[in-house]
Design a protein around this motif. Structure first.
Motif, PDB file in Angstrom:
ATOM      1  N   ILE A   1      40.467  34.294  26.200  1.00  0.00           N
ATOM      2  CA  ILE A   1      41.319  35.444  25.878  1.00  0.00           C
ATOM      3  C   ILE A   1      41.940  35.945  27.176  1.00  0.00           C
ATOM      4  O   ILE A   1      41.228  36.192  28.155  1.00  0.00           O
ATOM      5  N   ASP A   2      43.261  36.105  27.191  1.00  0.00           N
ATOM      6  CA  ASP A   2      43.874  36.639  28.413  1.00  0.00           C
ATOM      7  C   ASP A   2      44.695  37.907  28.180  1.00  0.00           C
ATOM      8  O   ASP A   2      45.187  38.501  29.139  1.00  0.00           O
ATOM      9  N   ASP A   3      44.847  38.341  26.916  1.00  0.00           N
ATOM     10  CA  ASP A   3      45.572  39.594  26.677  1.00  0.00           C
ATOM     11  C   ASP A   3      45.201  40.124  25.288  1.00  0.00           C
ATOM     12  O   ASP A   3      45.346  39.411  24.292  1.00  0.00           O
ATOM     13  N   ALA A   4      44.710  41.363  25.265  1.00  0.00           N
ATOM     14  CA  ALA A   4      44.344  41.984  23.989  1.00  0.00           C
ATOM     15  C   ALA A   4      45.440  42.892  23.455  1.00  0.00           C
ATOM     16  O   ALA A   4      45.249  43.546  22.422  1.00  0.00           O
ATOM     17  N   ASP A   5      46.585  42.941  24.150  1.00  0.00           N
ATOM     18  CA  ASP A   5      47.706  43.765  23.693  1.00  0.00           C
ATOM     19  C   ASP A   5      48.997  42.977  23.847  1.00  0.00           C
ATOM     20  O   ASP A   5      49.989  43.456  24.394  1.00  0.00           O
ATOM     21  N   TYR A   6      48.983  41.758  23.346  1.00  0.00           N
ATOM     22  CA  TYR A   6      50.125  40.861  23.474  1.00  0.00           C
ATOM     23  C   TYR A   6      51.315  41.435  22.706  1.00  0.00           C
ATOM     24  O   TYR A   6      51.187  41.908  21.578  1.00  0.00           O
ATOM     25  N   ASP A   7      52.470  41.421  23.347  1.00  0.00           N
ATOM     26  CA  ASP A   7      53.708  41.982  22.773  1.00  0.00           C
ATOM     27  C   ASP A   7      53.591  43.482  22.516  1.00  0.00           C
ATOM     28  O   ASP A   7      54.364  44.051  21.738  1.00  0.00           O
ATOM     29  N   GLY A   8      52.627  44.141  23.140  1.00  0.00           N
ATOM     30  CA  GLY A   8      52.447  45.573  22.934  1.00  0.00           C
ATOM     31  C   GLY A   8      52.040  45.942  21.526  1.00  0.00           C
ATOM     32  O   GLY A   8      52.225  47.090  21.104  1.00  0.00           O
ATOM     33  N   ALA A   9      51.445  44.978  20.770  1.00  0.00           N
ATOM     34  CA  ALA A   9      51.121  45.224  19.361  1.00  0.00           C
ATOM     35  C   ALA A   9      49.652  44.931  19.058  1.00  0.00           C
ATOM     36  O   ALA A   9      49.309  44.661  17.916  1.00  0.00           O
ATOM     37  N   ARG A  10      48.798  44.971  20.075  1.00  0.00           N
ATOM     38  CA  ARG A  10      47.368  44.683  19.945  1.00  0.00           C
ATOM     39  C   ARG A  10      47.102  43.296  19.370  1.00  0.00           C
ATOM     40  O   ARG A  10      46.045  43.047  18.810  1.00  0.00           O
ATOM     41  N   LYS A  11      48.083  42.399  19.509  1.00  0.00           N
ATOM     42  CA  LYS A  11      47.810  41.005  19.178  1.00  0.00           C
ATOM     43  C   LYS A  11      46.874  40.425  20.234  1.00  0.00           C
ATOM     44  O   LYS A  11      46.901  40.834  21.400  1.00  0.00           O
ATOM     45  N   LEU A  12      46.093  39.452  19.814  1.00  0.00           N
ATOM     46  CA  LEU A  12      45.163  38.804  20.725  1.00  0.00           C
ATOM     47  C   LEU A  12      45.787  37.495  21.204  1.00  0.00           C
ATOM     48  O   LEU A  12      46.128  36.627  20.388  1.00  0.00           O
ATOM     49  N   HIS A  13      45.963  37.381  22.512  1.00  0.00           N
ATOM     50  CA  HIS A  13      46.561  36.169  23.075  1.00  0.00           C
ATOM     51  C   HIS A  13      45.482  35.357  23.770  1.00  0.00           C
ATOM     52  O   HIS A  13      44.717  35.861  24.592  1.00  0.00           O
ATOM     53  N   LEU A  14      45.421  34.052  23.431  1.00  0.00           N
ATOM     54  CA  LEU A  14      44.427  33.156  24.005  1.00  0.00           C
ATOM     55  C   LEU A  14      45.117  31.915  24.568  1.00  0.00           C
ATOM     56  O   LEU A  14      46.236  31.569  24.164  1.00  0.00           O
TER      57      LEU A  14
ATOM     58  N   PRO B   1      48.707  44.490  41.053  1.00  0.00           N
ATOM     59  CA  PRO B   1      47.773  44.142  39.968  1.00  0.00           C
ATOM     60  C   PRO B   1      47.940  45.086  38.784  1.00  0.00           C
ATOM     61  O   PRO B   1      48.122  46.291  38.951  1.00  0.00           O
ATOM     62  N   ASP B   2      47.915  44.519  37.589  1.00  0.00           N
ATOM     63  CA  ASP B   2      47.995  45.327  36.371  1.00  0.00           C
ATOM     64  C   ASP B   2      46.575  45.700  35.961  1.00  0.00           C
ATOM     65  O   ASP B   2      45.905  44.957  35.233  1.00  0.00           O
ATOM     66  N   LEU B   3      46.107  46.846  36.428  1.00  0.00           N
ATOM     67  CA  LEU B   3      44.723  47.256  36.180  1.00  0.00           C
ATOM     68  C   LEU B   3      44.525  47.800  34.774  1.00  0.00           C
ATOM     69  O   LEU B   3      43.393  48.105  34.390  1.00  0.00           O
ATOM     70  N   ARG B   4      45.614  47.929  34.016  1.00  0.00           N
ATOM     71  CA  ARG B   4      45.472  48.371  32.624  1.00  0.00           C
ATOM     72  C   ARG B   4      45.328  47.202  31.664  1.00  0.00           C
ATOM     73  O   ARG B   4      45.045  47.408  30.483  1.00  0.00           O
ATOM     74  N   ARG B   5      45.507  45.996  32.177  1.00  0.00           N
ATOM     75  CA  ARG B   5      45.429  44.809  31.324  1.00  0.00           C
ATOM     76  C   ARG B   5      43.995  44.605  30.839  1.00  0.00           C
ATOM     77  O   ARG B   5      43.037  44.780  31.585  1.00  0.00           O
ATOM     78  N   VAL B   6      43.860  44.258  29.585  1.00  0.00           N
ATOM     79  CA  VAL B   6      42.557  43.963  28.997  1.00  0.00           C
ATOM     80  C   VAL B   6      42.629  42.574  28.353  1.00  0.00           C
ATOM     81  O   VAL B   6      43.462  42.348  27.470  1.00  0.00           O
ATOM     82  N   PRO B   7      41.815  41.636  28.827  1.00  0.00           N
ATOM     83  CA  PRO B   7      40.857  41.734  29.937  1.00  0.00           C
ATOM     84  C   PRO B   7      41.554  41.563  31.283  1.00  0.00           C
ATOM     85  O   PRO B   7      42.641  40.988  31.351  1.00  0.00           O
ATOM     86  N   LEU B   8      40.922  42.046  32.349  1.00  0.00           N
ATOM     87  CA  LEU B   8      41.490  41.886  33.672  1.00  0.00           C
ATOM     88  C   LEU B   8      41.522  40.420  34.086  1.00  0.00           C
ATOM     89  O   LEU B   8      42.449  39.982  34.767  1.00  0.00           O
ATOM     90  N   GLU B   9      40.503  39.674  33.717  1.00  0.00           N
ATOM     91  CA  GLU B   9      40.432  38.243  33.989  1.00  0.00           C
ATOM     92  C   GLU B   9      40.200  37.517  32.659  1.00  0.00           C
ATOM     93  O   GLU B   9      39.607  38.092  31.741  1.00  0.00           O
ATOM     94  N   PRO B  10      40.666  36.279  32.540  1.00  0.00           N
ATOM     95  CA  PRO B  10      40.470  35.548  31.274  1.00  0.00           C
ATOM     96  C   PRO B  10      39.015  35.566  30.824  1.00  0.00           C
ATOM     97  O   PRO B  10      38.098  35.373  31.630  1.00  0.00           O
ATOM     98  N   GLU B  11      38.807  35.813  29.546  1.00  0.00           N
ATOM     99  CA  GLU B  11      37.473  36.018  28.975  1.00  0.00           C
ATOM    100  C   GLU B  11      37.103  34.869  28.051  1.00  0.00           C
ATOM    101  O   GLU B  11      37.845  34.531  27.123  1.00  0.00           O
ATOM    102  N   GLU B  12      35.929  34.253  28.315  1.00  0.00           N
ATOM    103  CA  GLU B  12      35.469  33.134  27.494  1.00  0.00           C
ATOM    104  C   GLU B  12      34.517  33.562  26.379  1.00  0.00           C
ATOM    105  O   GLU B  12      34.392  32.874  25.370  1.00  0.00           O
ATOM    106  N   ASP B  13      33.807  34.674  26.568  1.00  0.00           N
ATOM    107  CA  ASP B  13      32.848  35.131  25.559  1.00  0.00           C
ATOM    108  C   ASP B  13      33.604  35.861  24.440  1.00  0.00           C
ATOM    109  O   ASP B  13      33.691  37.092  24.412  1.00  0.00           O
ATOM    110  N   ILE B  14      34.139  35.085  23.495  1.00  0.00           N
ATOM    111  CA  ILE B  14      35.055  35.643  22.499  1.00  0.00           C
ATOM    112  C   ILE B  14      34.352  36.629  21.576  1.00  0.00           C
ATOM    113  O   ILE B  14      34.876  37.721  21.291  1.00  0.00           O
ATOM    114  N   LEU B  15      33.164  36.299  21.083  1.00  0.00           N
ATOM    115  CA  LEU B  15      32.473  37.215  20.168  1.00  0.00           C
ATOM    116  C   LEU B  15      32.141  38.538  20.855  1.00  0.00           C
ATOM    117  O   LEU B  15      32.287  39.608  20.254  1.00  0.00           O
ATOM    118  N   LEU B  16      31.684  38.470  22.101  1.00  0.00           N
ATOM    119  CA  LEU B  16      31.347  39.711  22.799  1.00  0.00           C
ATOM    120  C   LEU B  16      32.592  40.537  23.085  1.00  0.00           C
ATOM    121  O   LEU B  16      32.551  41.779  23.025  1.00  0.00           O
TER     122      LEU B  16
END
Length: 475
Positions: free
Chosen positions: A407-420, A208-223
């Motif tokens: 949202i499933d990755d807040a560091d997409y491509d290692g550039a803090r891109k937001l991947h949904l 498991p990649d415990l450094r991944r943010v978010p750990l599980e896909p996140e639906e509450d986008i504003l929060l």
């Protein structure tokens, strides 16, 4: 047209309240306010709230409503009622006495539904009015702060409003905290106990990649943006919280529109017909009731569909046909069943369980779609297609009308891109709306945004970054 005074309304309210209690309705204390046309238009623009934070969109909504009303293009509701304890409802000053009696009875149906349906249990109705006033005060303070001002506040609210319903829909399922998500990820990486290890090859489970943010896909986008964009000021975080909280308040009403309006219509009819109205009021009531629950050609009137469904469930339970008796059993205590359904369902489950082919044929339901420059009937509610029409309807009610995006990755491509990821269900995103929404998301996140979806049966990336919006073919 007005032929009543406040004493008349108080007398009828008392009689209706007594009838509601006799029928078993369980209501919050009820408060009525009498308002004129402009006041009702203002409440409509503010979603029924007596107080709301300022934003240009509410002024636009008011002007649009007033213009269409002044030119006779649209009318005004007989009443508005909000989910609060005590419940607050608004009555139109110029309505006749008969119409006031109908709407008061209708309000008690809504009141009972708000208090008892499970989707409203998280809304804290005892704090509704106070919470809306508190949020309005906070927004006004930010507007009046010379370091912030109205332009910055409205720009952020524009973006937040566009994303407010991209959130969890089923609030009856508890959201796991970060520690619980970590524990679940670790547990999923541990092989299950195998009683025959000499026979089976040990499975190779991924780490498991415990450094991944978010750990599980996140639906509450504003929060998520509020909690993970470190460059947001405290007032910006607060505005995102305000918009998210108000969306959570309105989601149960979106999810139960057919049930709620049908329930209120069912009870206003049952209560008023038990009041022994004078003949002139009885005839007027029949006309107004027919206007409320009439079908809308080419569309769905939630009052009509809900009213028919509640009555059909009661009939099916208390006086089933031989076929229904064989399939469902019966007869049974119909009213007890209605109260259980009122508590435990939302529109999607309500329609799935109780909208039958027999009732759909009785209501002449059909499915149509555009073809060239015309609309063409594609299916009718016969034995072959009624379930397909029902499922199409279910897919368009409540929050099902909004695409599910996570949202499933807040560091997409290692550039803090937001991947949904868009949970594609056969309905494509409208590109113009997607561009605007991703633009607002890019504004709030401050970095590039990538959304995976499907267009013309092909997987694509919708990208929004400093160069603007563009679709890219997925590898």
């Amino acid at each position: 047209m007005r032929s009543w005074d406040v004493d008349d309304l108080m007398l009828w309210d008392e009689r209706i309240r007594e009838k509601a209690a006799q029928f078993g309705l369980d209501c919050f204390p009820q408060v009525f306010e009498i308002c004129d046309e402009d006041q009702m238009l203002g409440y409509m623009a503010y979603h029924g709230m007596p107080a709301h934070y300022p934003h240009w969109s509410y002024g636009k909504s008011f002007e649009k409503l007033k213009t269409t009303y002044d030119y006779g293009v649209s009318g005004l509701p007989y009443e508005m009622v909000i989910n609060s304890d005590a419940s607050v409802a608004y009555l139109m000053r110029n309505n006749s006495l008969c119409l006031q009696v109908l709407t008061i009875a209708h309000v008690y149906g809504h009141n009972d539904f708000f208090k008892n349906n499970f989707t409203f249990r998280h809304t804290h109705p005892e704090l509704t009015v106070a919470n809306f006033k508190s949020r309005a005060d906070r927004v006004r303070r930010y507007i009046e702060d010379p370091a912030i001002g109205i332009d910055k506040v409205e720009a952020l609210l524009d973006a937040a409003h566009a994303l407010s319903f991209n959130c969890r829909r089923n609030l009856g399922v508890r959201k796991l905290g970060e520690a619980e998500q970590r524990a679940r990820a670790i547990d999923a990486a541990v092989p299950r106990h195998d009683p025959y290890p000499d026979i089976h090859r040990a499975p190779q489970l991924p780490e498991p990649d415990l450094r991944r943010v978010p750990l599980e896909p996140e639906e509450d986008i504003l929060l998520f943006i509020r909690d993970h964009n470190p460059y947001l000021a405290s007032w910006e975080q607060d505005l995102l919280t305000i918009v998210h909280e108000e969306a959570q308040y309105f989601i149960p009403q979106i999810e139960t529109k057919i049930m709620n309006e049908g329930w209120a219509s069912f009870w206003h009819h049952r209560i008023v017909t038990s009041l022994d109205l004078p003949t002139d009021l009885q005839m007027e009531f029949m006309v107004h009731h027919a206007q409320v629950v009439r079908p809308h050609p080419g569309g769905i009137n939630p009052y009509y569909l809900g009213f028919k469904l509640w009555h059909d469930i009661l009939r099916r339970c208390e006086n089933p046909t031989p076929e229904e008796r064989e399939r469902y059993g019966g007869p049974c205590d119909g009213m007890a069943l209605l109260f259980r359904i009122r508590e435990a369902d939302r529109d999607a489950s309500f329609l799935r369980q109780f909208l039958t082919g027999r009732l759909m044929r009785e209501m002449d339901m059909y499915e149509f779609a555009p073809e060239d420059d015309e609309y063409v009937v594609q299916r009718v509610a016969d034995e072959d297609d009624w379930q397909h029409i029902r499922d199409t309807l279910i897919g368009s009610v409540g929050m099902a009308a909004f695409p599910v995006i996570r949202i499933d990755d807040a560091d997409y491509d290692g550039a803090r891109k937001l991947h949904l990821t868009h949970a594609y269900d056969g309905r494509e995103l409208e590109l113009g709306q997607a561009e605007k929404t991703l633009g607002y998301l890019h504004q709030l996140w401050g970095r590039g945004v990538v959304l995976d979806t499907v267009l013309h049966d092909e997987p694509v990336h919708l990208v929004y970054d400093r160069d603007g919006f563009r679709p890219e073919r997925a590898a």
